[in-house]
Motif scaffolding. Structure first.
Motif, PDB file in Angstrom:
ATOM      1  N   PHE A 226       0.747  -1.342  -0.151  1.00 39.09           N
ATOM      2  CA  PHE A 226      -0.052   0.041   0.071  1.00 39.09           C
ATOM      3  C   PHE A 226       0.916   1.446  -0.152  1.00 39.09           C
ATOM      4  O   PHE A 226       0.573   2.314  -0.643  1.00 39.09           O
ATOM      5  N   THR A 227       1.991   1.181   0.686  1.00 40.43           N
ATOM      6  CA  THR A 227       2.988   2.347   0.906  1.00 40.43           C
ATOM      7  C   THR A 227       3.568   2.613  -0.458  1.00 40.43           C
ATOM      8  O   THR A 227       3.876   3.781  -0.783  1.00 40.43           O
ATOM      9  N   THR A 228       3.613   1.773  -1.260  1.00 43.42           N
ATOM     10  CA  THR A 228       4.440   2.011  -2.389  1.00 43.42           C
ATOM     11  C   THR A 228       3.543   2.158  -3.739  1.00 43.42           C
ATOM     12  O   THR A 228       4.018   2.454  -4.886  1.00 43.42           O
ATOM     13  N   THR A 229       2.197   2.069  -3.608  1.00 49.29           N
ATOM     14  CA  THR A 229       1.276   2.185  -4.820  1.00 49.29           C
ATOM     15  C   THR A 229       0.430   3.259  -4.607  1.00 49.29           C
ATOM     16  O   THR A 229       0.234   4.063  -5.612  1.00 49.29           O
ATOM     17  N   TYR A 230      -0.052   3.792  -3.422  1.00 48.79           N
ATOM     18  CA  TYR A 230      -1.035   4.732  -3.330  1.00 48.79           C
ATOM     19  C   TYR A 230      -0.351   6.243  -3.298  1.00 48.79           C
ATOM     20  O   TYR A 230      -0.900   6.975  -3.948  1.00 48.79           O
ATOM     21  N   PRO A 231       0.425   6.358  -2.564  1.00 50.28           N
ATOM     22  CA  PRO A 231       1.446   7.643  -2.438  1.00 50.28           C
ATOM     23  C   PRO A 231       1.853   8.319  -3.579  1.00 50.28           C
ATOM     24  O   PRO A 231       2.407   7.219  -4.618  1.00 50.28           O
ATOM     25  N   LYS A 232       2.131   9.249  -4.187  1.00 46.39           N
ATOM     26  CA  LYS A 232       2.618   9.696  -5.541  1.00 46.39           C
ATOM     27  C   LYS A 232       4.078   9.694  -5.406  1.00 46.39           C
ATOM     28  O   LYS A 232       4.470   9.627  -6.339  1.00 46.39           O
ATOM     29  N   VAL A 233       4.764   9.672  -4.174  1.00 43.23           N
ATOM     30  CA  VAL A 233       6.075   9.520  -4.310  1.00 43.23           C
ATOM     31  C   VAL A 233       6.607   8.441  -3.406  1.00 43.23           C
ATOM     32  O   VAL A 233       5.843   8.182  -2.218  1.00 43.23           O
ATOM     33  N   HIS A 234       7.378   7.702  -3.778  1.00 43.89           N
ATOM     34  CA  HIS A 234       7.889   6.467  -3.158  1.00 43.89           C
ATOM     35  C   HIS A 234       9.341   6.529  -2.777  1.00 43.89           C
ATOM     36  O   HIS A 234      10.267   6.955  -3.675  1.00 43.89           O
ATOM     37  N   ILE A 235       9.755   6.627  -1.499  1.00 42.19           N
ATOM     38  CA  ILE A 235      11.437   6.789  -1.186  1.00 42.19           C
ATOM     39  C   ILE A 235      11.534   5.210  -0.632  1.00 42.19           C
ATOM     40  O   ILE A 235      11.325   4.911   0.429  1.00 42.19           O
ATOM     41  N   ALA A 236      12.760   4.680  -1.110  1.00 40.26           N
ATOM     42  CA  ALA A 236      13.304   3.433  -0.724  1.00 40.26           C
ATOM     43  C   ALA A 236      14.517   3.721  -0.036  1.00 40.26           C
ATOM     44  O   ALA A 236      15.282   4.128  -0.919  1.00 40.26           O
ATOM     45  N   LEU A 237      14.603   3.015   1.119  1.00 38.12           N
ATOM     46  CA  LEU A 237      16.087   3.235   1.892  1.00 38.12           C
ATOM     47  C   LEU A 237      16.553   1.734   1.843  1.00 38.12           C
ATOM     48  O   LEU A 237      16.001   1.011   2.278  1.00 38.12           O
ATOM     49  N   GLY A 284       1.105   2.850  -8.777  1.00 43.06           N
ATOM     50  CA  GLY A 284       2.254   3.127  -8.331  1.00 43.06           C
ATOM     51  C   GLY A 284       2.760   4.408  -8.240  1.00 43.06           C
ATOM     52  O   GLY A 284       2.034   5.500  -8.802  1.00 43.06           O
ATOM     53  N   PRO A 285       4.106   4.704  -7.693  1.00 41.43           N
ATOM     54  CA  PRO A 285       4.481   6.062  -7.512  1.00 41.43           C
ATOM     55  C   PRO A 285       4.818   7.017  -8.814  1.00 41.43           C
ATOM     56  O   PRO A 285       4.981   6.353  -9.506  1.00 41.43           O
ATOM     57  N   VAL A 286       4.313   8.399  -8.769  1.00 41.82           N
ATOM     58  CA  VAL A 286       4.878   9.111 -10.032  1.00 41.82           C
ATOM     59  C   VAL A 286       6.366   9.305  -9.929  1.00 41.82           C
ATOM     60  O   VAL A 286       6.860   9.373 -10.793  1.00 41.82           O
ATOM     61  N   GLU A 287       6.729   9.200  -8.780  1.00 42.96           N
ATOM     62  CA  GLU A 287       8.369   9.511  -8.547  1.00 42.96           C
ATOM     63  C   GLU A 287       8.807   8.426  -7.772  1.00 42.96           C
ATOM     64  O   GLU A 287       8.260   8.074  -6.617  1.00 42.96           O
ATOM     65  N   LEU A 288       9.890   7.793  -8.230  1.00 42.49           N
ATOM     66  CA  LEU A 288      10.606   6.803  -7.368  1.00 42.49           C
ATOM     67  C   LEU A 288      11.872   7.417  -6.791  1.00 42.49           C
ATOM     68  O   LEU A 288      12.630   7.518  -7.610  1.00 42.49           O
ATOM     69  N   HIS A 289      12.206   7.428  -5.463  1.00 38.82           N
ATOM     70  CA  HIS A 289      13.595   7.678  -4.985  1.00 38.82           C
ATOM     71  C   HIS A 289      14.330   6.736  -4.230  1.00 38.82           C
ATOM     72  O   HIS A 289      13.567   6.276  -3.341  1.00 38.82           O
ATOM     73  N   LEU A 290      15.457   6.289  -4.818  1.00 40.66           N
ATOM     74  CA  LEU A 290      16.239   5.348  -4.124  1.00 40.66           C
ATOM     75  C   LEU A 290      17.477   5.823  -3.422  1.00 40.66           C
ATOM     76  O   LEU A 290      18.142   6.521  -3.875  1.00 40.66           O
ATOM     77  N   VAL A 291      17.189   5.616  -1.984  1.00 38.31           N
ATOM     78  CA  VAL A 291      18.476   6.308  -1.135  1.00 38.31           C
ATOM     79  C   VAL A 291      19.421   5.130  -0.831  1.00 38.31           C
ATOM     80  O   VAL A 291      19.133   4.204   0.007  1.00 38.31           O
ATOM     81  N   LEU A 292      20.650   5.285  -0.946  1.00 42.33           N
ATOM     82  CA  LEU A 292      21.630   4.452  -0.828  1.00 42.33           C
ATOM     83  C   LEU A 292      22.559   4.828   0.251  1.00 42.33           C
ATOM     84  O   LEU A 292      23.176   5.878   0.345  1.00 42.33           O
ATOM     85  N   LEU A 293      22.479   4.062   1.331  1.00 46.97           N
ATOM     86  CA  LEU A 293      23.140   4.283   2.649  1.00 46.97           C
ATOM     87  C   LEU A 293      24.318   3.584   2.870  1.00 46.97           C
ATOM     88  O   LEU A 293      24.479   2.541   2.889  1.00 46.97           O
ATOM     89  N   ASP A 294      25.543   4.425   3.182  1.00 47.05           N
ATOM     90  CA  ASP A 294      26.607   3.852   3.614  1.00 47.05           C
ATOM     91  C   ASP A 294      26.742   3.813   5.239  1.00 47.05           C
ATOM     92  O   ASP A 294      26.645   2.632   5.642  1.00 47.05           O
ATOM     93  N   ASN A 295      26.944   4.800   5.908  1.00 44.08           N
ATOM     94  CA  ASN A 295      26.829   4.827   7.332  1.00 44.08           C
ATOM     95  C   ASN A 295      27.739   3.861   7.929  1.00 44.08           C
ATOM     96  O   ASN A 295      27.378   3.224   8.764  1.00 44.08           O
ATOM     97  N   GLY A 296      29.200   3.788   7.424  1.00 41.68           N
ATOM     98  CA  GLY A 296      29.925   2.790   8.179  1.00 41.68           C
ATOM     99  C   GLY A 296      30.214   1.588   7.539  1.00 41.68           C
ATOM    100  O   GLY A 296      31.124   0.936   7.942  1.00 41.68           O
ATOM    101  N   ARG A 297      29.406   1.387   6.528  1.00 44.24           N
ATOM    102  CA  ARG A 297      29.698   0.075   5.782  1.00 44.24           C
ATOM    103  C   ARG A 297      30.685  -0.171   4.960  1.00 44.24           C
ATOM    104  O   ARG A 297      31.432  -1.306   4.951  1.00 44.24           O
ATOM    105  N   SER A 298      31.286   0.870   4.209  1.00 46.34           N
ATOM    106  CA  SER A 298      32.400   0.904   3.730  1.00 46.34           C
ATOM    107  C   SER A 298      33.799   0.558   4.309  1.00 46.34           C
ATOM    108  O   SER A 298      34.632  -0.056   3.970  1.00 46.34           O
ATOM    109  N   LYS A 299      33.718   1.038   5.744  1.00 42.37           N
ATOM    110  CA  LYS A 299      34.887   0.781   6.620  1.00 42.37           C
ATOM    111  C   LYS A 299      34.929  -0.867   6.543  1.00 42.37           C
ATOM    112  O   LYS A 299      36.121  -1.340   6.700  1.00 42.37           O
ATOM    113  N   MET A 300      33.926  -1.550   6.757  1.00 38.69           N
ATOM    114  CA  MET A 300      34.010  -2.907   6.743  1.00 38.69           C
ATOM    115  C   MET A 300      34.757  -3.826   5.500  1.00 38.69           C
ATOM    116  O   MET A 300      35.000  -4.918   5.849  1.00 38.69           O
TER     117      MET A 300
END
Length: 474
Positions: A226-237, A284-300
């Protein structure tokens, strides 16, 4: 603030309901997982293949990240890269502000918990609603999840009913309604209105297929769909490690994840998201935004052993089989990620001395490694982190480290010399009563004295194994 695992554990041990809930939930998840594994003949082969796939991803992460970004953007999506939690929060806030929205709905996302997204957005003036039932309960209670799969496992039905009555403005008599069906219906009616109001939906991502740019979300409630289909904007973390190289690899992880997590052959909903809404599509969303998070992962990535922490698919199996987690629960770990995976992930993300106790919150029984669907060597990583914590000069008994090394060296000499062991053992047996004398704990070195405050030394047997074996032979 530093994590006080010991104090948190003491409180958890005195919580009778928590202890009962941990036993009940742990047994349910373990039995379900075992049945599902027994019904999957090629289980070990799948685990090995998944391990190799994740190894391939981590060793060539830049390549697959580039491929994923290109394919997501080719399908009309927008990709944002965030080095820190703060950057990720600002990206989400910026997208919401650009659309002048007020209400944001969220499905269950461990990454959003990790970056404390809700607190950031609420401070910025947005109205944020968790739509996963467990996460919704915790949002009302102002608490963190205590389990990766069952975040509100520490809450009773009575507590949830009272919470709903207090926070949702329901009549007080509703606090006496504690049937699961009735409580679920209350949440459903409340959340349905929020879905219809929201113009931005935020989700996590279970897997992202680099080859196709497909985002995959698995769930049992339907709220993510429901969160990915009804709102106009979908932000995926998404953490940068969640990539799967090829479409054909996905079936392996969709087999391993539900069986390891809940004992299901497949979750109720599996969503494959490919970019924003097309001209010929109704939802489905009119806009899809994918946020790619590092937050210390690169150090590993710099350490060949520690980088295997990034293989995790967040199934929670290690929590369900860990004797420590099953005794003290998730909140004792003081962070978002609990259990064995939290004990190795949190120290690497937040460092010492903040997460100092966590690598020691283990008996090293290896149950976590035995059930991990991607074969993460958690015990070895725990030992490596313990070694690092000692080198970081953060342990209070660091000054006794040479003495401890001497003790273990002496013990190794004793065990590797049969004649010396046979000569020393009778002496130890004769004077073993001194070990239990109160005076011994006073004069013992600091490191041993600290140990004796929380442990009872084992009593020595009347006969050694060697003596018993000789008698058996006779």
């Amino acid at each position: 603030m530093p994590i006080h695992f010991r104090n948190n554990s003491v409180r958890a041990l005195s919580d009778e309901f928590l202890q009962s809930a941990l036993r009940r939930t742990g047994t349910h998840f373990r039995q379900g997982r075992n049945r599902a594994v027994e019904a999957t003949p090629d289980w070990e082969e799948l685990r090995s293949r998944a391990h190799e796939i994740k190894k391939e991803v981590i060793h060539h992460l830049n390549f697959y990240l580039t491929q994923l970004i290109e394919n997501v953007e080719r399908k009309g999506g927008h990709v944002h890269q965030a080095r820190t939690a703060e950057e990720a929060c600002r990206v989400v806030e910026g997208i919401a502000r650009s659309h002048r929205v007020q209400t944001i709905v969220k499905s269950k996302s461990m990454v959003s918990e990790e970056i404390e997204l809700n607190a950031h957005l609420q401070k910025a003036g947005f109205y944020v609603v968790e739509t996963d039932l467990g996460e919704f309960i915790l949002q009302l209670a102002g608490e963190k999840p205590s389990h990766i799969i069952a975040p509100a496992v520490h809450k009773s039905r009575e507590q949830v009913a009272m919470l709903f009555a207090q926070k949702l403005g329901l009549p007080e008599e509703m606090a006496r309604e504690t049937s699961i069906e009735a409580l679920t219906e209350i949440a459903r009616k409340y959340l349905r209105g929020k879905f219809l109001q929201a113009e931005v939906g935020v989700t996590g991502v279970n897997f992202a297929v680099a080859e196709t740019g497909t985002l995959v979300i698995v769930e049992n409630e339907g709220n993510a769909r429901f969160t990915t289909t009804y709102p106009k904007v979908h932000i995926a973390l998404m953490g940068i490690e969640k990539i799967i190289p090829r479409w054909e690899d996905l079936s392996i992880f969709l087999t391993l994840l539900p069986r390891s997590a809940t004992g299901q052959m497949m979750t109720s909903y599996v969503s494959f998201l490919n970019g924003s809404r097309g001209e010929d599509e109704e939802d489905g969303p009119v806009e899809l935004h994918l946020v790619l998070l590092d937050n210390g992962r690169s150090k590993m990535l710099k350490h060949p052993l520690l980088q295997q922490t990034l293989y995790c698919i967040r199934c929670g199996a290690c929590l369900n089989f860990c004797p420590v987690y099953q005794t003290v629960g998730g909140h004792a770990y003081g962070g978002v990620y609990s259990g064995p995976i939290g004990a190795i992930l949190t120290p690497q993300m937040q460092g010492f001395p903040h997460a100092l106790p966590l690598p020691y919150a283990s008996s090293l029984c290896s149950a976590c490694a035995d059930v991990c669907p991607v074969k993460i060597p958690i015990p070895q990583i725990l030992l490596s982190l313990r070694y690092q914590s000692r080198k970081s000069d953060t342990l209070p008994f660091r000054s006794n480290f040479p003495l401890e090394r001497l003790a273990f060296y002496s013990w190794s000499v004793l065990l590797s010399s049969p004649w010396l062991y046979r000569w020393i053992f009778p002496l130890l047996l004769r004077f073993s009563w001194l070990l239990s004398h109160p005076l011994f704990s006073r004069v013992a070195p600091a490191i041993l004295s600290s140990y004796l405050k929380e442990h009872a030394l084992p009593s020595l047997p009347s006969k050694s194994f060697y003596q018993r074996w000789k008698e058996y032979e006779r």
